[in-house]
Write an enzyme that holds these catalytic residues in place. Structure first.
Site, PDB file in Angstrom:
ATOM      1  NE  ARG A  94       2.271   8.953  -0.468  1.00  0.00           N
ATOM      2  CZ  ARG A  94       2.520  10.093  -1.081  1.00  0.00           C
ATOM      3  NH1 ARG A  94       3.623  10.269  -1.742  1.00  0.00           N
ATOM      4  NH2 ARG A  94       1.645  11.082  -1.030  1.00  0.00           N
ATOM      5  CG  ASP A 117      -1.968   1.209  -2.987  1.00  0.00           C
ATOM      6  OD1 ASP A 117      -0.812   0.770  -3.210  1.00  0.00           O
ATOM      7  OD2 ASP A 117      -2.204   2.044  -2.077  1.00  0.00           O
ATOM      8  CG  LEU A 170      -2.011  -0.879   1.469  1.00  0.00           C
ATOM      9  CD1 LEU A 170      -2.619  -0.645   2.842  1.00  0.00           C
ATOM     10  CD2 LEU A 170      -3.058  -0.630   0.384  1.00  0.00           C
ATOM     11  CG  HIS A 171       2.762   3.091  -3.012  1.00  0.00           C
ATOM     12  ND1 HIS A 171       2.331   1.971  -3.651  1.00  0.00           N
ATOM     13  CD2 HIS A 171       3.057   3.987  -3.978  1.00  0.00           C
ATOM     14  CE1 HIS A 171       2.375   2.160  -4.962  1.00  0.00           C
ATOM     15  NE2 HIS A 171       2.808   3.386  -5.189  1.00  0.00           N
ATOM     16  NE  ARG A 172      -1.652   3.680  -7.047  1.00  0.00           N
ATOM     17  CZ  ARG A 172      -0.556   4.040  -7.684  1.00  0.00           C
ATOM     18  NH1 ARG A 172      -0.094   5.274  -7.565  1.00  0.00           N
ATOM     19  NH2 ARG A 172       0.081   3.216  -8.459  1.00  0.00           N
TER      20      ARG A 172
END
Ligand code: UD1
Length: 369
Positions: free
Chosen positions: A241, A286, A206-208
């Site tokens: 992030r 994502d 997950l990073h969006r």
């Protein structure tokens, strides 16, 4: 001898796309090239590791731009790449994917009359709130040669008025890397080191911004992961992030709450990440790249987004869009657990030869100019 082309990479997803093109250009020996690293990603785990694992030669030019707001980062790349172009003008600038380095270098080049080649052109999510969508639109608008990974790309480019002779379907270069590395990844000890058995865990990335930047959304997702991990252990390599967003949201402790069931790791090298994906019972992600990779590996993929620029992964592949609402994700996860998930089928031109096709198109196009 004509001047070299610049091959530009800056962020992690670029490196897997660059590697097969470098290999094919070397093999074919017709187009000299230079590798330009913008430095958008700079942590060794996000960049150096991939250069050594994928045997990409060290960059000829490093712009060392680092992080920043989108405007600042893009501007810094543009300015530094322009200085490089003024000193050493290439025959063309080849950019990959949809990251800030892609659009910044395309813009610097086209403004100086250097033709731009875009590898992975034409993908569209239709969602302009995604920074990558803006990068795709702008890069394609200034590119002279547009090399496309799936048929939807050709349709979008035609609709946007790109002359058909500029666009070619070449397939997916990232899949070249996957197919080349898979045997070694499978034979390695990644799963054993983590005490995992194939099919006995899920894999999460997950990073969006849409999933991690808002504290409440991220909090809901972390709680859902903890819940699902009670049923199936989950391995979660946490993007820098996301790590930072979790810290800001006060979620670091929750992420660490069940370390045997929700196994949080740092960013993984390519081979380890591939081994973990290939052995997973299910993937939650994502990432656009992971949607593609799981489709080729035939691993069920819950894509935590409302749209995708890679529709072939939901049509022929194993990915389905599930957004970030826990109820919807939970229901899809349960379907996978019951074995009710499409098995997927082969995707045309995702065959391990796309790098060769890119090199061939590039040579022919340069020769005709
Ligand atoms: C970028 C790409 C995204 C891609 C992703 C893969 C853009 C707009 N986004 O997002 O499309 O899917 O890479 O990783 O280009 N950071 C580090 N170390 C690094 C790099 C970043 O700690 O080596 C941290 C910094 O806090 C930085 C943040 O991550 O501010 C975001 O990095 P950035 O390069 O802006 O975008 P990504 O989220 O990585």
């Amino acid at each position: 001898m004509s001047p070299p082309v610049d091959l530009v990479a800056g962020a992690r997803p670029n490196f897997m796309k660059l590697a097969p093109v470098v290999r094919a250009l070397r093999e074919q020996g017709r187009v000299p090239f230079r590798i330009v690293h913008t430095g958008q990603h700079y942590d060794p785990a996000m960049t150096d590791v991939f250069f050594s694992e994928l045997e990409i030669p060290a960059p000829d030019v490093h712009l060392e731009v680092g992080s920043g707001s989108h405007g600042a980062q893009t501007a810094r790349i543009l300015e530094r790449y322009e200085s490089h172009l003024l000193q050493a003008r290439p025959a063309a600038t080849v950019v990959f994917g949809d990251v800030n380095s892609t659009v910044a270098c395309a813009l610097a080049a086209v403004k100086l009359g250097v033709p731009v080649v875009h590898v992975e052109a034409g993908l569209r999510s239709g969602d302009r709130s995604m920074p990558e969508e803006i990068n795709r639109l702008l890069t394609d608008a200034v590119a002279e040669l547009l090399l496309v990974s799936e048929p939807s790309g050709l349709d979008h480019l035609r609709r946007e008025g790109v002359a058909p002779e500029k666009a070619r379907l070449v397939g997916n270069v990232m899949i070249d890397t996957l197919l080349a590395q898979l045997p070694r990844a499978r034979a390695g000890d990644t799963l054993a080191r983590l005490g995992l058995a194939a099919g006995g865990y899920g894999y999460v990335t997950l990073h969006r911004p849409s999933n991690v930047d808002d504290a409440e959304t991220l909090g809901r997702l972390v709680e859902l992961l903890l819940e699902m991990a009670r049923d199936l252990p989950l391995v979660f390599p946490v993007h820098p992030r996301t790590r930072e967003a979790a810290r800001r949201a006060g979620l670091a402790e929750r992420l660490a709450a069940a370390p045997d069931r929700l196994v949080c790791l740092g960013p993984q090298p390519y081979g380890d990440s591939l081994a973990l994906m290939a052995g997973a019972a299910v993937v939650l992600t994502d990432s656009g790249g992971v949607q593609e990779e799981t489709s080729v590996l035939r691993v069920p993929c819950l894509t935590l987004r409302e749209n995708t620029e890679r529709p072939i992964t939901t049509e022929l592949g194993t990915s389905a869009l599930v957004g970030n609402d826990p109820a919807r994700i939970r229901a899809a996860f349960a379907r996978v657990r019951r074995g009710e998930w499409p098995a997927g089928s082969p995707i045309p031109l995702w065959d391990g030869q796309a790098g060769r096709r890119v090199a061939g198109e590039l040579a022919a196009w340069l020769g005709a100019r």
